[in-house]
Motif scaffolding. Structure first.
Motif, PDB file in Angstrom:
ATOM      1  N   CYS A 146      -6.159  66.404 -53.364  1.00 27.17           N
ATOM      2  CA  CYS A 146      -6.117  65.149 -54.112  1.00 27.17           C
ATOM      3  C   CYS A 146      -4.700  64.671 -54.405  1.00 27.17           C
ATOM      4  O   CYS A 146      -4.437  63.461 -54.407  1.00 27.17           O
ATOM      5  N   ARG A 147      -3.790  65.592 -54.675  1.00 25.69           N
ATOM      6  CA  ARG A 147      -2.461  65.204 -55.151  1.00 25.69           C
ATOM      7  C   ARG A 147      -1.318  65.576 -54.205  1.00 25.69           C
ATOM      8  O   ARG A 147      -0.210  65.034 -54.325  1.00 25.69           O
ATOM      9  N   ASP A 160     -13.229  63.885 -60.951  1.00 28.07           N
ATOM     10  CA  ASP A 160     -12.965  62.446 -60.917  1.00 28.07           C
ATOM     11  C   ASP A 160     -11.818  62.082 -59.976  1.00 28.07           C
ATOM     12  O   ASP A 160     -11.593  60.897 -59.717  1.00 28.07           O
ATOM     13  N   GLU A 161     -11.116  63.085 -59.477  1.00 26.39           N
ATOM     14  CA  GLU A 161     -10.056  62.835 -58.508  1.00 26.39           C
ATOM     15  C   GLU A 161     -10.645  62.818 -57.099  1.00 26.39           C
ATOM     16  O   GLU A 161     -11.689  63.421 -56.837  1.00 26.39           O
ATOM     17  N   THR A 162      -9.950  62.152 -56.184  1.00 23.54           N
ATOM     18  CA  THR A 162     -10.455  61.981 -54.826  1.00 23.54           C
ATOM     19  C   THR A 162      -9.470  62.545 -53.812  1.00 23.54           C
ATOM     20  O   THR A 162      -8.278  62.212 -53.859  1.00 23.54           O
ATOM     21  N   LEU A 166     -11.832  68.538 -62.253  1.00 26.28           N
ATOM     22  CA  LEU A 166     -11.032  67.606 -61.456  1.00 26.28           C
ATOM     23  C   LEU A 166     -11.901  66.691 -60.609  1.00 26.28           C
ATOM     24  O   LEU A 166     -11.417  66.040 -59.689  1.00 26.28           O
ATOM     25  N   ARG A 223      -7.174  63.086 -50.625  1.00 26.02           N
ATOM     26  CA  ARG A 223      -6.460  62.168 -49.745  1.00 26.02           C
ATOM     27  C   ARG A 223      -6.642  62.528 -48.278  1.00 26.02           C
ATOM     28  O   ARG A 223      -6.132  61.825 -47.396  1.00 26.02           O
ATOM     29  N   LEU A 271      -7.423  70.357 -55.782  1.00 26.01           N
ATOM     30  CA  LEU A 271      -6.329  69.676 -56.459  1.00 26.01           C
ATOM     31  C   LEU A 271      -5.242  69.266 -55.466  1.00 26.01           C
ATOM     32  O   LEU A 271      -4.753  68.132 -55.499  1.00 26.01           O
TER      33      LEU A 271
END
Length: 226
Positions: free
Chosen positions: A127-128, A148-150, A146, A152, A124
């Protein structure tokens, strides 16, 4: 080696505790280390101390402080159940805000690693979160929530082939969603990194740690005077 510090969440301004371990020699970078469902236990503090010996200034936030200050459970069924309840009562948005406070308290480059619930939280944050150089997530069952999140930043995942709580179909789903993401499988079960758990597998733990340190070294970790 370490000390308890206080951080202020970027989510809601809540002040919470964290374990902070500084390197005694040259510094390679900062590290956010995210707990299992059991809280900031002796095991988590030992992991922080170990990474500090490798040159990483490490912070392990007490993510459950809003629910129970100083929560550090053992591995009994009752404690596991309480840890699960605390994890389910801790919203992901709150996790990101608390994690960001730790990242902001560390000098770049800042890396992230975590185990179990902390493995999903590591994903998480990758990703965020802002200002993360690389992330290494161990057996994060809830990554599937989670997926579907990518991320960074460069991210690697670690799973045990015999982990009954994370079926290989879930791991395959992660591969399909993120085909370029390195996913490492070990001849082990869940919790293989912890010498407190029945599934502890020393060879897998050493290999996972080596891969984590290599990831950090490839993404900005260096040596500088403290």
């Amino acid at each position: 080696m370490g000390e308890t510090i206080r951080l202020t969440s970027r989510f809601d301004g809540f002040e919470f505790e964290a374990y902070h371990a500084k390197p005694t020699d040259a510094r390679r970078g900062g590290l956010l280390l995210i707990q299992e469902i059991f809280g900031v236990t002796d095991h988590i503090r030992e992991l922080c101390d170990g990474f500090a010996e490798d040159g990483y200034e490490t912070i392990a936030p007490a993510f459950y402080d809003r629910l129970e200050r100083g929560f550090a459970a053992d591995y009994s069924p009752e404690a596991i159940q309480k840890g699960v309840q605390h994890s389910q009562a801790t919203p992901w948005e709150q996790v990101v805000g608390d994690a960001q406070a730790a990242i902001d308290a560390l000098q770049a480059p800042v890396f992230v690693t975590g185990y179990c619930w902390g493995g999903a939280a590591t994903w998480l944050v990758a990703c965020r979160g802002m200002g993360v150089a690389a992330a290494s997530a161990f057996y994060g069952r809830r990554i599937s929530e989670l997926v579907d999140e990518t991320p960074r930043c460069p991210t690697i995942l670690h799973f045990g082939k015999a982990d009954a709580s994370i079926p290989m179909e879930k791991v395959d789903e992660m591969r399909e969603k993120h085909p370029d993401l390195p996913i490492y499988l070990y001849e082990a079960g869940h919790g293989f990194n912890s010498d407190r758990r029945a599934d502890y597998h020393p060879d897998s733990a050493r290999l996972g740690r080596l891969r984590t340190l290599q990831l950090f070294a490839l993404n900005g970790a260096g040596r500088s005077e403290i």
